[in-house]
Design a protein around this motif. Structure first.
Motif, mmCIF file in Angstrom:
data_model
loop_
_atom_site.group_PDB
_atom_site.id
_atom_site.type_symbol
_atom_site.label_atom_id
_atom_site.label_comp_id
_atom_site.label_asym_id
_atom_site.label_seq_id
_atom_site.Cartn_x
_atom_site.Cartn_y
_atom_site.Cartn_z
ATOM 1 N N ALA A 1 -7.877 3.029 6.578
ATOM 2 C CA ALA A 1 -8.466 1.683 6.566
ATOM 3 C C ALA A 1 -9.975 1.708 6.410
ATOM 4 C CB ALA A 1 -8.100 0.937 7.838
ATOM 5 N N GLU A 2 -10.627 2.603 7.120
ATOM 6 C CA GLU A 2 -12.086 2.557 7.181
ATOM 7 C C GLU A 2 -12.767 3.541 6.233
ATOM 8 O OE1 GLU A 2 -12.861 3.092 11.341
ATOM 9 O OE2 GLU A 2 -11.686 1.321 11.877
ATOM 10 N N LYS A 3 -12.228 4.746 6.140
ATOM 11 C CA LYS A 3 -12.896 5.761 5.327
ATOM 12 C C LYS A 3 -12.512 5.703 3.855
ATOM 13 C CE LYS A 3 -13.684 8.966 9.085
ATOM 14 N NZ LYS A 3 -13.480 10.314 9.597
ATOM 15 N N THR A 4 -11.291 5.265 3.562
ATOM 16 C CA THR A 4 -10.839 5.283 2.169
ATOM 17 C C THR A 4 -10.458 3.908 1.619
ATOM 18 O OG1 THR A 4 -8.519 5.643 2.737
ATOM 19 C CG2 THR A 4 -9.914 7.615 2.446
ATOM 20 N N ASP A 5 -10.283 2.924 2.485
ATOM 21 C CA ASP A 5 -9.865 1.578 2.065
ATOM 22 C C ASP A 5 -8.519 1.594 1.335
ATOM 23 O OD1 ASP A 5 -10.544 -1.097 2.348
ATOM 24 O OD2 ASP A 5 -11.366 -1.214 0.316
ATOM 25 N N MET A 6 -7.686 2.596 1.653
ATOM 26 C CA MET A 6 -6.400 2.736 0.960
ATOM 27 C C MET A 6 -5.362 1.706 1.371
ATOM 28 S SD MET A 6 -5.672 6.818 0.572
ATOM 29 C CE MET A 6 -3.941 6.541 0.229
ATOM 30 N N ILE A 7 -5.493 1.141 2.569
ATOM 31 C CA ILE A 7 -4.456 0.186 2.987
ATOM 32 C C ILE A 7 -4.404 -1.007 2.042
ATOM 33 C CG2 ILE A 7 -3.709 -1.405 4.811
ATOM 34 C CD1 ILE A 7 -4.480 0.796 6.825
ATOM 35 N N PRO A 8 -5.494 -1.739 1.853
ATOM 36 C CA PRO A 8 -5.383 -2.873 0.929
ATOM 37 C C PRO A 8 -5.386 -2.462 -0.541
ATOM 38 C CG PRO A 8 -7.604 -2.751 1.783
ATOM 39 C CD PRO A 8 -6.797 -1.709 2.516
ATOM 40 N N ASN A 9 -6.122 -1.422 -0.861
ATOM 41 C CA ASN A 9 -6.337 -1.080 -2.268
ATOM 42 C C ASN A 9 -5.391 -0.041 -2.835
ATOM 43 O OD1 ASN A 9 -8.503 -2.897 -2.653
ATOM 44 N ND2 ASN A 9 -9.837 -1.484 -1.566
ATOM 45 N N TYR A 10 -4.477 0.455 -2.031
ATOM 46 C CA TYR A 10 -3.469 1.365 -2.578
ATOM 47 C C TYR A 10 -2.087 1.055 -2.015
ATOM 48 C CZ TYR A 10 -1.266 5.327 -4.685
ATOM 49 O OH TYR A 10 -0.429 6.093 -5.460
ATOM 50 N N ILE A 11 -1.949 1.093 -0.698
ATOM 51 C CA ILE A 11 -0.618 0.914 -0.111
ATOM 52 C C ILE A 11 -0.098 -0.503 -0.355
ATOM 53 C CG2 ILE A 11 0.724 0.938 2.027
ATOM 54 C CD1 ILE A 11 -1.197 3.165 3.012
ATOM 55 N N VAL A 12 -0.887 -1.509 -0.006
ATOM 56 C CA VAL A 12 -0.425 -2.894 -0.185
ATOM 57 C C VAL A 12 -0.362 -3.253 -1.665
ATOM 58 C CG1 VAL A 12 -0.911 -5.316 0.299
ATOM 59 C CG2 VAL A 12 -1.232 -3.609 2.093
ATOM 60 N N SER A 13 -1.358 -2.841 -2.424
ATOM 61 C CA SER A 13 -1.356 -3.205 -3.849
ATOM 62 C C SER A 13 -0.231 -2.523 -4.627
ATOM 63 C CB SER A 13 -2.716 -2.911 -4.488
ATOM 64 O OG SER A 13 -2.977 -1.533 -4.500
ATOM 65 N N ASN A 14 0.283 -1.406 -4.113
ATOM 66 C CA ASN A 14 1.403 -0.708 -4.761
ATOM 67 C C ASN A 14 2.687 -0.810 -3.949
ATOM 68 O OD1 ASN A 14 0.182 0.617 -7.171
ATOM 69 N ND2 ASN A 14 -1.186 1.420 -5.597
ATOM 70 N N TYR A 15 2.752 -1.781 -3.075
ATOM 71 C CA TYR A 15 3.902 -1.952 -2.184
ATOM 72 C C TYR A 15 5.225 -1.986 -2.949
ATOM 73 C CZ TYR A 15 7.354 -4.297 0.692
ATOM 74 O OH TYR A 15 8.518 -4.625 1.341
ATOM 75 N N GLU A 16 5.296 -2.752 -4.006
ATOM 76 C CA GLU A 16 6.561 -2.915 -4.740
ATOM 77 C C GLU A 16 7.108 -1.584 -5.226
ATOM 78 O OE1 GLU A 16 8.517 -5.572 -5.006
ATOM 79 O OE2 GLU A 16 7.092 -6.677 -3.774
ATOM 80 N N VAL A 17 6.242 -0.704 -5.670
ATOM 81 C CA VAL A 17 6.679 0.609 -6.144
ATOM 82 C C VAL A 17 6.944 1.542 -4.967
ATOM 83 C CG1 VAL A 17 5.983 2.661 -7.442
ATOM 84 C CG2 VAL A 17 5.451 0.384 -8.329
ATOM 85 N N LEU A 18 5.988 1.612 -4.039
ATOM 86 C CA LEU A 18 6.093 2.569 -2.939
ATOM 87 C C LEU A 18 7.297 2.320 -2.041
ATOM 88 C CD1 LEU A 18 2.342 2.888 -1.865
ATOM 89 C CD2 LEU A 18 3.740 4.635 -2.991
#
Length: 71
Positions: free
Chosen positions: A32-49
């Protein structure tokens, strides 16, 4: 973010933390804080992941973290 997406994010955090030998809190901070992956990777790719298996999800997320130089 929907409740389903939140549950999926928690799943990703906990499973990745186990795989990396970290606490859930430390993994959350990393994602969440160091990479911002939660909104910008995990949530944005939710449908695939969310449609792939646990091991594939964990390996994919680890790969992204390695590409970003954080693990």
């Amino acid at each position: 973010m929907t409740n389903t997406e939140i549950e999926f994010v928690v799943f990703c955090i906990e499973e990745l933390a186990i795989e990396c030998g970290m606490s859930g809190n430390d993994m959350y901070r990393l994602l969440a804080e160091k990479t911002d992956m939660i909104p910008n990777y995990i949530v944005s790719n939710y449908e695939v992941l969310h449609s792939i298996g646990r091991n594939t999800i964990v390996e994919e997320l680890k790969s992204v973290l390695q590409e970003r130089g954080v693990v």
